[in-house]
Design a protein around this motif. Sequence first.
Motif, short mmCIF file in Angstrom:
data_model
loop_
_atom_site.label_atom_id
_atom_site.label_comp_id
_atom_site.label_asym_id
_atom_site.label_seq_id
_atom_site.Cartn_x
_atom_site.Cartn_y
_atom_site.Cartn_z
N MET A 40 0.84 -1.20 0.00
CA MET A 40 0.00 0.00 0.00
C MET A 40 0.88 1.25 0.00
O MET A 40 0.52 2.26 -0.62
N ASP A 41 2.03 1.18 0.66
CA ASP A 41 2.96 2.31 0.58
C ASP A 41 3.64 2.37 -0.79
O ASP A 41 3.84 3.45 -1.35
N TRP A 42 3.94 1.21 -1.37
CA TRP A 42 4.52 1.18 -2.72
C TRP A 42 3.56 1.88 -3.69
O TRP A 42 3.97 2.73 -4.48
N VAL A 43 2.28 1.46 -3.64
CA VAL A 43 1.33 2.00 -4.63
C VAL A 43 1.15 3.50 -4.39
O VAL A 43 1.11 4.28 -5.35
N ALA A 44 1.06 3.91 -3.12
CA ALA A 44 0.90 5.34 -2.83
C ALA A 44 2.08 6.13 -3.42
O ALA A 44 1.88 7.17 -4.06
N LYS A 45 3.29 5.61 -3.24
CA LYS A 45 4.46 6.33 -3.76
C LYS A 45 4.47 6.29 -5.29
O LYS A 45 4.81 7.28 -5.94
N PHE A 46 4.10 5.17 -5.85
CA PHE A 46 4.04 5.03 -7.31
C PHE A 46 3.10 6.08 -7.91
O PHE A 46 3.37 6.69 -8.94
N LEU A 47 1.97 6.32 -7.21
CA LEU A 47 0.99 7.28 -7.71
C LEU A 47 1.33 8.72 -7.33
O LEU A 47 0.70 9.65 -7.83
N GLY A 48 2.28 8.88 -6.44
CA GLY A 48 2.63 10.23 -6.01
C GLY A 48 1.74 10.74 -4.88
O GLY A 48 1.68 11.96 -4.63
N LEU A 49 1.06 9.84 -4.18
CA LEU A 49 0.28 10.26 -3.00
C LEU A 49 1.27 10.50 -1.86
O LEU A 49 2.15 9.67 -1.62
N GLY A 50 1.08 11.60 -1.18
CA GLY A 50 2.09 12.05 -0.22
C GLY A 50 2.15 11.22 1.05
O GLY A 50 1.31 10.35 1.32
N GLN A 51 3.14 11.56 1.85
CA GLN A 51 3.46 10.85 3.09
C GLN A 51 2.25 10.68 4.01
O GLN A 51 2.14 9.70 4.72
N VAL B 193 -11.93 11.10 -2.57
CA VAL B 193 -11.70 11.14 -4.01
C VAL B 193 -11.87 9.72 -4.57
O VAL B 193 -11.12 8.81 -4.21
N ASP B 194 -12.90 9.57 -5.40
CA ASP B 194 -13.13 8.30 -6.07
C ASP B 194 -12.39 8.34 -7.41
O ASP B 194 -12.86 8.95 -8.37
N ALA B 195 -11.23 7.70 -7.42
CA ALA B 195 -10.42 7.67 -8.65
C ALA B 195 -10.26 6.23 -9.09
O ALA B 195 -9.17 5.77 -9.46
N ALA B 196 -11.38 5.49 -9.03
CA ALA B 196 -11.35 4.04 -9.23
C ALA B 196 -10.61 3.67 -10.51
O ALA B 196 -9.75 2.80 -10.50
N TYR B 197 -10.96 4.33 -11.60
CA TYR B 197 -10.32 4.00 -12.87
C TYR B 197 -9.11 4.92 -13.14
O TYR B 197 -7.98 4.46 -13.29
N ALA B 198 -9.35 6.24 -13.15
CA ALA B 198 -8.35 7.14 -13.71
C ALA B 198 -7.21 7.48 -12.75
O ALA B 198 -6.18 8.02 -13.18
N GLY B 199 -7.37 7.14 -11.47
CA GLY B 199 -6.30 7.46 -10.52
C GLY B 199 -4.97 6.82 -10.90
O GLY B 199 -3.90 7.33 -10.55
N ALA B 200 -5.03 5.72 -11.66
CA ALA B 200 -3.79 5.06 -12.09
C ALA B 200 -2.90 6.03 -12.86
O ALA B 200 -1.66 5.94 -12.80
N ALA B 201 -3.52 6.99 -13.55
CA ALA B 201 -2.75 7.93 -14.37
C ALA B 201 -1.81 8.79 -13.54
O ALA B 201 -0.83 9.32 -14.06
N TRP B 202 -2.09 8.94 -12.24
CA TRP B 202 -1.21 9.77 -11.40
C TRP B 202 0.22 9.25 -11.39
O TRP B 202 1.14 9.97 -11.04
N ALA B 203 0.38 7.98 -11.79
CA ALA B 203 1.74 7.41 -11.82
C ALA B 203 2.60 8.08 -12.89
O ALA B 203 3.83 7.98 -12.85
N LEU B 204 1.93 8.76 -13.84
CA LEU B 204 2.67 9.40 -14.93
C LEU B 204 3.02 10.84 -14.55
O LEU B 204 2.21 11.53 -13.91
N GLU C 196 2.95 13.57 -16.01
CA GLU C 196 1.97 14.58 -16.43
C GLU C 196 0.88 14.79 -15.37
O GLU C 196 0.33 15.88 -15.22
N PHE C 197 0.53 13.72 -14.64
CA PHE C 197 -0.58 13.81 -13.69
C PHE C 197 -0.13 13.86 -12.22
O PHE C 197 -0.97 13.93 -11.33
N LYS C 198 1.18 13.83 -12.01
CA LYS C 198 1.69 13.82 -10.63
C LYS C 198 1.19 15.02 -9.82
O LYS C 198 0.87 14.89 -8.63
N PRO C 199 1.10 16.24 -10.45
CA PRO C 199 0.60 17.38 -9.68
C PRO C 199 -0.80 17.14 -9.11
O PRO C 199 -1.14 17.66 -8.04
N VAL C 200 -1.62 16.35 -9.80
CA VAL C 200 -2.97 16.07 -9.28
C VAL C 200 -2.85 15.26 -8.00
O VAL C 200 -3.51 15.54 -6.99
#
Length: 465
Positions: free
Chosen positions: A105-116, A257-268, A270-274
């Motif tokens: 869960m910490d790996w995925v959070a970091k992968f998506l750019g979700l903060g500490q 925030v319900d990002a069921a589908y598109a939240g994966a894009a935060w890994a890129l 371009e979407f990290k600021p989101v």
Amino acid sequence: MQTLKRGPCSSAHKLWPKVEAGKLASAFDREAPSTASPYKDILHKLETKVFPGVMSWQHPLFMTYYPSSSSVPAVLSELVVARLGSVGLQWASNPIATELEVVIMDWVAKFLGLGQAFHHSSGLGGGLIQNTAGDAMLNVMLSARVHAHRQMQPALAWEDAFHQDSSSFVVYMSDQVHFSALKATRLAGMRARQLPADRENGNFALQPSVLRRAMDEDLAQGLKPIALILTYGSTNTCGVDDPAAFRKFADELWIHVDAAYAGAAWALDEFKPVAQVVSEVATSVNVNGSKWFLCGFDSAFLWTRDRNLQLGAFSASASYLADVSESQESIYNPEFKDWSVPLGRRFRALRVWMVFEYFGSSGLRSYLQKTIDQANWLRDCIQKHPAYEQPVLTQFGLVCMRCVTDAATKELCNYLQQHGFGVMLSQLGGRPMLRVALGGSSTEQEHVEELWQHMLDFACHQGVP
Ligand code: PLP
């Protein structure tokens, strides 16, 4: 047209089973077999009775709903999980299940750019895997309700918070929200207020001014604004509520925030600021591992910035469970039974772990980028063609379209289905709309080009070459 490689399943059965309701079930006996059968016979029945009714979600031409992208490591890990057959009732019942879930869960959070704030390593926030986004939503709404009562009446005994009347509590969401948000709010005994999304720019986003007005109206009537559900990638149109626009509400409302589908894009990149903004404004956030993440069904990642919010709603224990002494407490052994309803939990973390090991975060990012590139390619083709229009923006892997008339849009859908494409009609503003949802793990550029070729052929038949 060039012959395309089809997925392994296409030779055995069609992507889209065209069957009459009830026909499949009628092939089975009404009573369970009383004697054992050899595997040979069972496999024959699998081929003849089961496969004909299967919708092949992993087929490269499956482009309907949203993908439920799976992968070889996801499948292999499921075999291991099933063979182990361990149940994570609590840390002690299968320690690696809990510890690996904390790690991934910490790996995925970091992968998506979700903060500490959302990481287990923060000691306060953290995440767990839920079955689906709907389960995550219910978890969050039940927690938000109890939390609100305890905030409003700090002297309230913990148990009494569950018995309070919540009928004046209001949860806000746009009219594009997934219906599981409505269900979850109702089941938590609160009022769901859907607000009209802005239809002007093709994105269907909720506007903060609309929310403020609604909150003021409700306050004037003695109601209590409690929570806001933002959608990042709505189901029908992939509309995006801009989390930054709701920053000023973060002190007043629980923002999920319900990002069921598109939240994966935060890994890129371009979407990290989101993801950065979500990390600052959201109380909780969900991204599905089962949609656009190669982890297969079921896995929905849910993070909250304060685990006490869930503990307040779900903590419960019994004498038959092992007592882990305080000396053994670490960030790696949270009792997930106290973070959600079920006691028994599957070892789903193994699947996510194996997917990351196999693809690496760079492989996962390439897969996400590939989907976006395919969608943009199709969008550009459509934009240049007079037979087609796009009623909504193309975002991530979803391309929505209409043909010259509503009747032609319906015909287009039939035509594509007849030619083996898994597409379906949806409705927007009372009119039919074709959704092409890309992101299947085996969907390649050549498959999207094959789709476009069929759309060109169809346009010719309509007299708009
Ligand atoms: N939220 C969004 C934005 C969705 O697109 C969906 C399903 O497509 C859901 C929630 C519900 O998903 P689940 O089946 O994981 O409950």
